[in-house]
Design an enzyme around this catalytic site. Structure first.
Site, PDB file in Angstrom:
ATOM      1  N   SER A 157     -14.281  -8.386  -6.463  1.00 53.89           N
ATOM      2  CA  SER A 157     -15.710  -8.075  -6.413  1.00 53.89           C
ATOM      3  C   SER A 157     -16.519  -9.005  -7.306  1.00 53.89           C
ATOM      4  O   SER A 157     -16.056  -9.431  -8.372  1.00 53.89           O
ATOM      5  CB  SER A 157     -15.931  -6.624  -6.855  1.00 53.89           C
ATOM      6  OG  SER A 157     -17.304  -6.360  -7.065  1.00 53.89           O
ATOM      7  N   GLU A 181     -18.768  -8.023  -9.065  1.00 53.92           N
ATOM      8  CA  GLU A 181     -19.019  -7.279 -10.297  1.00 53.92           C
ATOM      9  C   GLU A 181     -18.086  -7.733 -11.428  1.00 53.92           C
ATOM     10  O   GLU A 181     -18.339  -7.429 -12.591  1.00 53.92           O
ATOM     11  CB  GLU A 181     -18.849  -5.777 -10.057  1.00 53.92           C
ATOM     12  CG  GLU A 181     -19.946  -5.137  -9.227  1.00 53.92           C
ATOM     13  CD  GLU A 181     -21.269  -5.001  -9.981  1.00 53.92           C
ATOM     14  OE1 GLU A 181     -21.238  -4.900 -11.218  1.00 53.92           O
ATOM     15  OE2 GLU A 181     -22.322  -5.004  -9.317  1.00 53.92           O
ATOM     16  N   TYR A 238     -15.833  -0.159 -13.194  1.00 54.09           N
ATOM     17  CA  TYR A 238     -15.458  -0.670 -11.876  1.00 54.09           C
ATOM     18  C   TYR A 238     -15.129  -2.156 -11.956  1.00 54.09           C
ATOM     19  O   TYR A 238     -14.090  -2.612 -11.464  1.00 54.09           O
ATOM     20  CB  TYR A 238     -16.584  -0.427 -10.869  1.00 54.09           C
ATOM     21  CG  TYR A 238     -16.382  -1.133  -9.555  1.00 54.09           C
ATOM     22  CD1 TYR A 238     -15.446  -0.673  -8.636  1.00 54.09           C
ATOM     23  CD2 TYR A 238     -17.124  -2.276  -9.235  1.00 54.09           C
ATOM     24  CE1 TYR A 238     -15.249  -1.328  -7.423  1.00 54.09           C
ATOM     25  CE2 TYR A 238     -16.934  -2.934  -8.027  1.00 54.09           C
ATOM     26  CZ  TYR A 238     -16.006  -2.461  -7.132  1.00 54.09           C
ATOM     27  OH  TYR A 238     -15.813  -3.117  -5.938  1.00 54.09           O
TER      28      TYR A 238
END
Length: 329
Positions: free
Chosen positions: A127, A129, A151
């Site tokens: 990801s 992120e 996350y």
């Protein structure tokens, strides 16, 4: 006939990937929680049109034994690990389960493949992120990770687990560092779908306000249907590797809001309320992809524009609310 195993097959990406693989002649297997069979209307709605064409196996990413048994039974040629607790805001509320399930689930699948299907090609859903508070813009495969959420941290761990199994055990294991990708199948809890669904509800007189947090955060948004094609392309390569996937274009949440509401001839600022409870404890302000490696090696590129993506999502939500057929999960 190639066999593919997808964790997270009931999600946005999993459903599009299953459709793609079926079109390419694969035998498609999916891992789902047992509760999905007990509540198929809400849990399987994204794949209800193809359930008679795929094979579903009850297992949990929190149980190595159940994952091991599925992989032993299926012996897949390709495995796409998409399942995760992926709602970033929730990861702050329950960081323990997010980190445990995301990291252990990845580890369990890699270990089971090593034992029972060592020639299987593996895809890990990394990801953007992971970049978090970015060191440089745009971000590519060499940009340092600096995650700002449980996350993001869990995805960094999964990324390095995948890399370790590739280098230590010779698994054909690749990671796709996907930037934000949306579609009409996105869950209602995500800000993009929250915006398009509220625009539709306000237009139909079903809602009066939309409450959002930081509307100045900027993201690189694309369409999930195009991004799952990149996943498949990665596993068709002779050598495994890691790839950034994104459009290279950056837009703010504010812009997303304006496009969605203006499309329905609504002034978003007549209905918008800023609610600080929706702010993250540590915000990621800017994510923008440099996907030149994927374009050069995989031949991948996106074609659906930011505006076209939003309009598709708004049209879908408008039709769902008109028909009363909206799905909550």
């Amino acid at each position: 006939m190639k066999k593919a195993l997808i964790s997270g097959i009931t999600g946005q990406d999993g459903s599009y990937l299953a459709e793609l693989l079926l079109e390419k002649g694969y035998e498609v297997h999916g891992i789902v929680r047992r509760v999905a069979f007990e509540d198929p209307v809400h849990r399987l709605w994204r794949i209800k049109h193809i359930t008679n064409k795929i094979y579903l196996h009850a297992a949990s990413l929190e149980s190595y034994a159940s994952i091991f048994n599925v992989i032993e039974e299926v012996r897949p040629n390709e495995c796409y690990h998409l399942a995760a607790q992926s709602f970033v805001s929730y990861s702050f509320e329950d960081e323990f389960s997010t980190i445990n399930s995301n990291i252990n689930g990845t580890h369990y699948i890699l270990s089971a493949l090593k034992q029972k299907a060592p020639h299987c090609k593996f895809y890990f859903a990394a990801s953007s992120e992971m970049f978090g508070k970015v060191k440089e813009t745009p971000q590519d495969e060499d940009t340092p990770f600096n995650p700002r959420s449980p996350y993001g941290i869990s995805k960094v761990a999964g990324f390095y687990l995948t890399k370790n199994y590739r280098e230590a055990y010779g698994l054909h294991a690749s990671s796709g560092i996907l930037f934000n990708h949306e579609s009409p199948r996105r869950g209602l809890e995500f800000v993009t779908r929250k915006i398009t669904s509220h625009a539709a509800r306000i237009k139909l007189g079903l809602e009066k306000k939309i409450r959002l947090g930081n509307i100045d955060a900027k993201r690189d948004w694309g369409h999930a249907k195009e991004y799952v094609k990149a996943m498949w392309m990665m596993l068709q390569q002779e050598k495994p590797d890691d790839y950034v996937i994104g459009t290279g274009k950056c837009h703010s949440v504010r812009e997303f809001l304006e496009v969605a509401f203006n499309y329905l001839d609504l002034d978003p600022y007549e209905y918008l309320e800023i609610d600080e409870t929706f702010y993250r404890p540590s915000e990621v302000m800017l994510l923008q992809a440099n996907a030149s490696k994927a374009k050069k090696i995989l031949g991948w590129s996106n074609t659906i524009s930011f505006e076209a993506l939003i309009k598709q999502m708004v049209d879908n939500d408008l039709n769902l609310y008109k028909s009363g057929n909206i799905r909550i999960k």
